[in-house]
Scaffold this active site. Structure first.
Site, mmCIF file in Angstrom:
data_model
loop_
_atom_site.group_PDB
_atom_site.id
_atom_site.type_symbol
_atom_site.label_atom_id
_atom_site.label_comp_id
_atom_site.label_asym_id
_atom_site.label_seq_id
_atom_site.Cartn_x
_atom_site.Cartn_y
_atom_site.Cartn_z
ATOM 1 C CG ASP A 222 104.574 45.901 37.102
ATOM 2 O OD1 ASP A 222 105.474 45.387 37.782
ATOM 3 O OD2 ASP A 222 104.318 47.133 37.129
ATOM 4 C CD GLU A 246 104.952 43.261 41.525
ATOM 5 O OE1 GLU A 246 105.857 43.741 42.232
ATOM 6 O OE2 GLU A 246 104.190 43.975 40.838
HETATM 7 C C1 ABC Z 1 111.734 54.214 41.670
HETATM 8 C C2 ABC Z 1 113.202 54.263 41.994
HETATM 9 C C3 ABC Z 1 113.464 53.666 43.361
HETATM 10 C C4 ABC Z 1 112.633 54.416 44.387
HETATM 11 C C5 ABC Z 1 111.166 54.338 43.992
HETATM 12 C C6 ABC Z 1 110.320 55.137 44.938
HETATM 13 O O1 ABC Z 1 110.988 54.852 42.671
HETATM 14 O O2 ABC Z 1 113.920 53.524 41.000
HETATM 15 O O3 ABC Z 1 114.842 53.755 43.655
HETATM 16 O O4 ABC Z 1 112.824 53.807 45.644
HETATM 17 C C7 ABC Z 1 109.430 50.576 38.624
HETATM 18 C C8 ABC Z 1 110.943 50.562 38.638
HETATM 19 C C9 ABC Z 1 111.481 51.098 39.952
HETATM 20 C C10 ABC Z 1 110.867 52.448 40.267
HETATM 21 C C11 ABC Z 1 109.336 52.309 40.246
HETATM 22 C C12 ABC Z 1 108.624 53.606 40.547
HETATM 23 O O5 ABC Z 1 108.940 51.843 38.958
HETATM 24 O O6 ABC Z 1 111.394 49.227 38.465
HETATM 25 O O7 ABC Z 1 112.886 51.219 39.869
HETATM 26 O O8 ABC Z 1 111.306 52.862 41.562
HETATM 27 O O9 ABC Z 1 108.916 54.580 39.584
HETATM 28 C C13 ABC Z 1 106.389 46.485 40.307
HETATM 29 C C14 ABC Z 1 107.688 46.150 39.580
HETATM 30 C C15 ABC Z 1 108.678 47.265 39.790
HETATM 31 C C16 ABC Z 1 108.171 48.512 39.084
HETATM 32 C C17 ABC Z 1 106.738 48.747 39.295
HETATM 33 C C18 ABC Z 1 106.134 49.913 38.684
HETATM 34 C C19 ABC Z 1 105.926 47.808 39.874
HETATM 35 O O10 ABC Z 1 108.138 44.901 39.952
HETATM 36 O O11 ABC Z 1 109.971 46.979 39.311
HETATM 37 O O12 ABC Z 1 108.956 49.641 39.584
HETATM 38 O O13 ABC Z 1 105.803 49.504 37.358
HETATM 39 C C20 ABC Z 1 104.584 48.409 45.061
HETATM 40 C C21 ABC Z 1 103.718 47.663 44.060
HETATM 41 C C22 ABC Z 1 104.514 46.643 43.257
HETATM 42 C C23 ABC Z 1 105.744 47.301 42.628
HETATM 43 C C24 ABC Z 1 106.569 47.890 43.775
HETATM 44 C C25 ABC Z 1 107.830 48.557 43.278
HETATM 45 O O14 ABC Z 1 105.773 48.873 44.447
HETATM 46 O O15 ABC Z 1 102.652 47.049 44.722
HETATM 47 O O16 ABC Z 1 103.676 46.174 42.240
HETATM 48 N N1 ABC Z 1 106.517 46.383 41.783
HETATM 49 C C26 ABC Z 1 104.574 47.716 50.276
HETATM 50 C C27 ABC Z 1 103.313 47.640 49.479
HETATM 51 C C28 ABC Z 1 103.618 47.147 48.086
HETATM 52 C C29 ABC Z 1 104.613 48.064 47.438
HETATM 53 C C30 ABC Z 1 105.883 48.132 48.282
HETATM 54 C C31 ABC Z 1 106.838 49.138 47.675
HETATM 55 O O17 ABC Z 1 105.536 48.520 49.619
HETATM 56 O O18 ABC Z 1 102.411 46.772 50.095
HETATM 57 O O19 ABC Z 1 102.438 47.161 47.313
HETATM 58 O O20 ABC Z 1 104.924 47.533 46.141
HETATM 59 O O21 ABC Z 1 108.088 48.933 48.192
HETATM 60 C C32 ABC Z 1 106.325 44.115 53.661
HETATM 61 C C33 ABC Z 1 104.863 44.369 53.525
HETATM 62 C C34 ABC Z 1 104.573 44.758 52.099
HETATM 63 C C35 ABC Z 1 105.395 45.990 51.752
HETATM 64 C C36 ABC Z 1 106.847 45.590 51.878
HETATM 65 C C37 ABC Z 1 107.765 46.697 51.435
HETATM 66 O O22 ABC Z 1 107.101 45.209 53.228
HETATM 67 O O23 ABC Z 1 104.152 43.214 53.828
HETATM 68 O O24 ABC Z 1 103.206 45.039 51.923
HETATM 69 O O25 ABC Z 1 105.073 46.387 50.430
HETATM 70 O O26 ABC Z 1 106.631 43.828 54.985
#
Ligand code: ABC
Ligand code: CA
Length: 524
Positions: A222, A246
């Protein structure tokens, strides 16, 4: 050599021969599941409202009881959501059912079963020659309270084990991405100080023990971009198994850096144009073609060993973005003809259509695990076709997929043809009622070769130059293999052979009969 030394060497060899390497994974196909949402131990199907963000009861034993379902679709590996303990109770974002909020690295999340259950799952998979991939989180420990109760964490239980609090606000600032905290005010994802030697050693020992204890064959890591790159090589080698990271980012160049520190990455740069390309008839399939070529030259091993996916637990499911079944079929097909390892997110085969987190984490028991369903069969055929291609061409897995139009498309394209011999795949985003045509000057096969579309079981013969031209009025993708690549053992199109009902609702085209005749003779 002394007896003790000999024993030590042989036990080392024994251990290392069990550990699955990157190349052991290349031919595999992965079914990703959220343990809590896949199946209960007793096979019951309780209510599970995704918006509640609560545990719904899925377990390792539940998964074990449904391995036939997964294996019958042609998967030979599963990826399970994180296994360690998360904080108990409800936060502003509900409970830790998804596993990504670790609190105690040395105990397992008891909602999913015991350590014995997890070992039993690994054993049951191995018996079927299937692999177990476990999701691991090393960037943060999580708390629903602020300030965090550091003493409740294990093993990092001092404030000084973490980076000082600051939320990530600028994703273009890499120091911030690495050292500030993910998450928000509601659930703190407290960023571990992965610059400290003592912490680095603890993580390296931890992953080695986790992999060893539960006979894990590979790890999905992750939040990889949230830790400095030079943390990863030792972590990866301590795990002793295949590592896939990831890195949630759309740029190939950015993601490429991480292919030098882990075995592979989840192929997010391809995912963005894949979704955009097939979501509407205005999607641009040349962007998809371009990212393939760019990543093939930017990544350490090209796209080999990366993992290719259409859906996962963080993104809206594809059918929530379009209800056109032909575009859906195209999008689902792409990862299977790509250079990497295909991943299917549980529920995709059942046509689940949940939107963004948490709606995309539906309970699978509501589907009844039905196998007699078009999408299930579609996926099974794709897995079968990929294996048939691997068998037919020993170089298949190391042959780079290429746009087959003979040139690199520059215009906005509604069709795409890709060749990865002996496979040739045709895609289009025109949709179920659209028309499109493909002109492929080089199919990758010689002239007058009979190719069978494994999805419709219809046959096309290349022209004398080895090229082909064909059109569609239903917008479905085509995955061609030479008829000679099919065999009784891979069972592709075999039902059509025995029942003869290959042309839906109509007479069998004469071309088809010719093809079937030669195929039948092959089987004899
Ligand atoms: C919780 C709630 C959600 C709420 C959120 C704010 O908080 O459940 O409803 O919206 C875990 C849980 C989630 C939880 C989170 C936070 O923890 O599964 O349900 O969300 O408490 C990994 C996993 C993911 C996990 C975590 C945390 C990490 O796969 O399931 O979440 O252990 C970032 C991270 C990425 C992470 C992701 C969720 O967040 O980098 O590792 N996934 C941009 C950033 C990204 C960022 C993303 C977030 O926004 O660059 O780094 O990801 O949405 C494109 C751009 C991208 C952009 C995207 C959205 O758009 O090129 O760069 O990403 O166009
Ligand atoms: Ca970090």
């Amino acid at each position: 050599m002394g007896l003790l030394k000999a024993l030590a060497v042989s036990s080392f060899l024994f251990v290392s021969s069990l550990a699955a390497s990157a190349s052991d994974w290349h031919s595999r196909s992965i079914y990703q599941l959220v343990t809590d949402r896949f199946a209960l131990t007793d096979g019951s199907g309780p209510a599970c409202n995704t918006e509640d963000r609560k545990y719904c009861g899925g377990t390792y034993r539940g998964i074990m009881n449904h391995l036939d379902y997964i294996q019958n679709m042609g998967f030979d590996a599963i990826w399970v959501s994180p296994v360690v303990s998360t904080f108990e109770g409800s936060s502003a974002y509900g409970e830790g059912y998804h596993g990504y909020w670790p609190q105690d690295l040395y105990s397992l999340n008891s909602h999913f079963g015991t350590g014995e259950d997890l070992k039993a799952l690994a054993g049951a998979l191995h018996k079927r020659n299937m692999y177990l991939m476990v999701d691991v989180v090393v960037n943060h420990l999580a708390s629903k309270d602020f300030p965090p109760p550091f003493s409740s964490f294990n093993p990092f239980n001092r404030e000084s084990d973490f980076h000082p609090r600051c939320l990530i606000t600028d994703y273009n600032n890499q120091t911030q991405v690495e050292q500030c905290w993910l998450g928000d005010d509601k659930v703190a994802l407290i960023d571990v100080n992965t610059e400290k030697d003592e912490i680095i050693n603890t993580y390296n020992n931890w992953i080695k023990t986790l992999v060893g204890n539960y006979s894990v064959d590979g790890i999905r890591i992750d939040t990889v971009k949230h830790i400095r790159k030079d943390f990863w090589p030792n972590f990866a080698s301590s795990s002793g198994v295949y590592t896939i990271g990831e890195v949630l980012h759309n740029e190939t160049d950015y993601v490429a850096g991480y292919t030098h520190v882990l075995d592979a990455v989840l192929d997010y740069p391809t995912w963005f144009p894949l979704v955009a390309g097939f979501q509407t008839q205005f999607g641009n399939l040349s962007s998809l073609a371009r990212v393939i070529t760019t990543s093939q030259s930017a990544y350490k091993n090209g796209l080999f060993g990366t993992a290719s996916f259409l859906e996962n637990h963080d993104q809206p499911r594809f059918p929530s973005l379009t209800n056109d079944t032909a575009r859906l079929r195209n999008a689902i097909t792409f990862p299977f003809v790509h250079d990497g390892i295909p991943i299917v997110y549980y529920g995709q085969e059942q046509g689940y259509a949940g939107g963004p987190d948490p709606a995309n984490r539906e309970a699978l028991w509501f589907s009844g695990y039905v196998q007699d369903k078009d999408l299930v069969k579609h996926i099974k055929t794709l897995n079968g076709a990929r294996k048939a291609a691997i068998t037919a061409n020993s170089q298949f897995l190391s042959t780079a997929v290429r746009p087959a139009t003979g040139h690199f498309p520059d215009l906005l394209e509604t069709t795409l043809a890709v060749s990865k011999p002996p496979m040739l795949a045709l895609f289009t985003n025109v949709g179920s009622s659209g028309t499109a045509s493909w002109k492929v000057p080089k199919s990758g096969h010689s002239g007058n070769t009979q190719l069978i579309d494994v999805l419709s079981c219809t046959i096309l013969t290349t022209n004398s130059d080895g090229g082909l031209t064909t059109n569609t009025t239903n917008g479905l993708p085509r995955v061609y293999l030479p008829v000679s690549a099919l065999s009784a053992s891979n069972k592709i199109c075999i039902n059509n052979l025995s029942t003869g009902n290959s042309a839906p609702g109509g007479a069998m085209p004469s071309l088809m009969l010719v093809g079937l005749a030669s195929f039948v003779s092959l089987l004899m």
